[in-house]
Motif scaffolding. Structure first.
Motif, mmCIF file in Angstrom:
data_model
loop_
_atom_site.group_PDB
_atom_site.id
_atom_site.type_symbol
_atom_site.label_atom_id
_atom_site.label_comp_id
_atom_site.label_asym_id
_atom_site.label_seq_id
_atom_site.Cartn_x
_atom_site.Cartn_y
_atom_site.Cartn_z
ATOM 1 N N UNK A 50 0.845 -1.192 0.000
ATOM 2 C CA UNK A 50 0.000 0.000 0.000
ATOM 3 C C UNK A 50 0.883 1.245 0.000
ATOM 4 N N UNK A 51 0.476 2.233 -0.775
ATOM 5 C CA UNK A 51 1.176 3.520 -0.808
ATOM 6 C C UNK A 51 0.626 4.358 0.347
ATOM 7 N N UNK A 52 1.241 4.202 1.522
ATOM 8 C CA UNK A 52 0.682 4.827 2.720
ATOM 9 C C UNK A 52 0.815 6.343 2.707
ATOM 10 N N UNK A 53 1.849 6.857 2.072
ATOM 11 C CA UNK A 53 1.995 8.313 1.997
ATOM 12 C C UNK A 53 0.817 8.916 1.224
ATOM 13 N N UNK A 54 0.490 8.320 0.094
ATOM 14 C CA UNK A 54 -0.654 8.798 -0.689
ATOM 15 C C UNK A 54 -1.968 8.535 0.031
ATOM 16 N N UNK A 55 -2.065 7.395 0.687
ATOM 17 C CA UNK A 55 -3.306 7.034 1.379
ATOM 18 C C UNK A 55 -3.614 8.013 2.498
ATOM 19 N N UNK A 56 -2.623 8.285 3.352
ATOM 20 C CA UNK A 56 -2.840 9.209 4.464
ATOM 21 C C UNK A 56 -3.114 10.616 3.933
ATOM 22 N N UNK A 57 -2.418 11.010 2.888
ATOM 23 C CA UNK A 57 -2.671 12.315 2.280
ATOM 24 C C UNK A 57 -4.094 12.432 1.770
ATOM 25 N N UNK A 58 -4.597 11.372 1.160
ATOM 26 C CA UNK A 58 -5.970 11.384 0.653
ATOM 27 C C UNK A 58 -6.975 11.451 1.793
ATOM 28 N N UNK A 59 -6.687 10.757 2.895
ATOM 29 C CA UNK A 59 -7.580 10.802 4.056
ATOM 30 C C UNK A 59 -7.689 12.230 4.579
ATOM 31 N N UNK A 60 -6.551 12.915 4.696
ATOM 32 C CA UNK A 60 -6.576 14.305 5.149
ATOM 33 C C UNK A 60 -7.318 15.199 4.169
ATOM 34 N N UNK A 61 -7.112 14.972 2.870
ATOM 35 C CA UNK A 61 -7.819 15.766 1.863
ATOM 36 C C UNK A 61 -9.326 15.559 1.972
ATOM 37 N N UNK A 62 -9.737 14.326 2.272
ATOM 38 C CA UNK A 62 -11.167 14.045 2.459
ATOM 39 C C UNK A 62 -11.728 14.875 3.605
ATOM 40 N N UNK A 63 -11.017 14.907 4.731
ATOM 41 C CA UNK A 63 -11.491 15.698 5.871
ATOM 42 C C UNK A 63 -11.535 17.178 5.527
#
Length: 344
Positions: free
Chosen positions: A307-320
């Motif tokens: 999993x690309x965790x850097x992109x995943x966490x970034x996307x989660x923050x963008x969602x919020x």
């Protein structure tokens, strides 16, 4: 001028009415009791009830109409937030947790947010856990569901009350929360094609027996689609995860006859168990591949789609952020993050 004591009393009554809304005592679009009845029920004055209802109206939780009373409105909107505090509800016992939260903490620090971790609830329902957080002023929450049940009606009420939510590794928060997941179909396809490129023709699949968990179901379905095979080589019992190595060892111990060229494993735990058993039995002719890496993967020559965790966490923050900024224009979305293939 309203005193601090009076304001606290109004807020207390407002919060008690929010309790009723969350618990479902008042239906969406239904009338809540009249001011006189609420005042008697809550043992406060009608003036206090009226002020509490005004606060709820400002939050768009209720609509007050002359002659029609006060009705509950459960809007599925994004809620304005400072994002100073982000709560992560997740399973600490999952082997993937340490890596996931490390990336989360790093990103939170970069964004000047404080990350609060809450262990995945056991006896308590997820929604009651979230409502407790809401009651303490924590309104931005990321949920790693794993095997927890979800009550969509309660999620709807939490959203209307003012909570922003993002679910990781599942689609079960939809349509009241954004959902961020690995592109499971893409990950399985990448592993399958990499094994075919290495000359493997009989590629089997090993995964867990829990079809109600999103990632497990999606990865197994993706394998069936890309391989054309409906049968799974090995279903490991979710309730006996600590025995997975022994279970795999027993399955492979019958000898090389009838074994596949390669086995795609649904996650790192499966990959670790399968590759360990292959090594112990010296079955070098059978290759292993897995979604998500583990420390022994390189040494055991396991191909991994991480999993690309850097992109995943970034996307989660963008969602919020989008939930906070877009308000009533916000609509829940699914975000699938492409994995990273490591050929070992």
């Amino acid at each position: 001028m309203v005193s601090m004591g009076e304001e606290n009393l109004y807020l207390n009554v407002k919060n008690r009415i929010c309790d009723f809304i969350f618990q479902g005592a008042y239906e969406e679009g239904g009338r809540i009791p009249a001011e006189r009845q609420l005042a008697e029920q809550l043992d406060v004055s009608r003036v206090t009830v009226r002020r509490a209802l005004e606060l709820l109206e400002q939050d768009r939780l209720v609509v007050r109409e002359v002659g029609s009373g006060t009705r509950v409105c459960l809007h599925n909107y994004g809620n304005m937030s400072s994002m100073d505090m982000i709560v992560l509800v997740a399973p600490a016992k999952n082997p993937f947790f340490a890596e996931f939260i490390a990336h989360f903490q790093e990103y939170a620090q970069k964004e000047n947010s404080l990350l609060l971790y809450v262990e995945k609830p056991g006896k308590e329902s997820l929604e009651n856990c979230l409502y407790r957080l809401y009651g303490r002023g924590l309104h931005d929450v990321v949920i790693w569901l794993e095997d927890l049940a979800v009550d969509l009606e309660k999620l709807k009420r939490l959203r209307a009350l003012g909570m922003n939510m993002v679910f990781f590794d599942t689609d079960r928060g939809f349509p009241y929360a954004d959902c961020v997941t690995l592109d499971n179909e893409g990950a399985i396809r990448a592993l399958y094609e990499s094994l075919r490129d290495k000359g493997c023709t009989q590629i089997a699949y090993a995964g867990w027996d829990r079809k109600d968990i999103y990632s497990i179901a999606r990865r197994e379905k993706a394998y069936a689609s890309v391989s054309g095979q409906r049968e799974v080589f090995l279903h490991l019992p979710w309730g006996e995860r600590q025995k997975s190595h022994d279970i795999v060892l027993a399955r492979l111990s019958s000898g090389p006859e009838g074994l596949p060229d390669a086995i795609i494993c649904g996650d790192r735990e499966c990959g670790k168990a399968v590759s360990g058993a292959l090594g112990k039995l010296k079955l070098k002719q059978v290759r292993a591949a897995a979604v998500d890496g583990f420390p022994e993967a390189r040494r055991r020559h396991v191909t991994v789609c991480a999993q690309n965790l850097e992109r995943t966490v970034g996307e989660i923050y963008d969602c919020l952020r989008r939930q906070s900024r877009e308000g009533e224009k916000w609509k829940a979305r699914m975000y699938m993050i492409e994995g990273i293939l490591h050929l070992h």
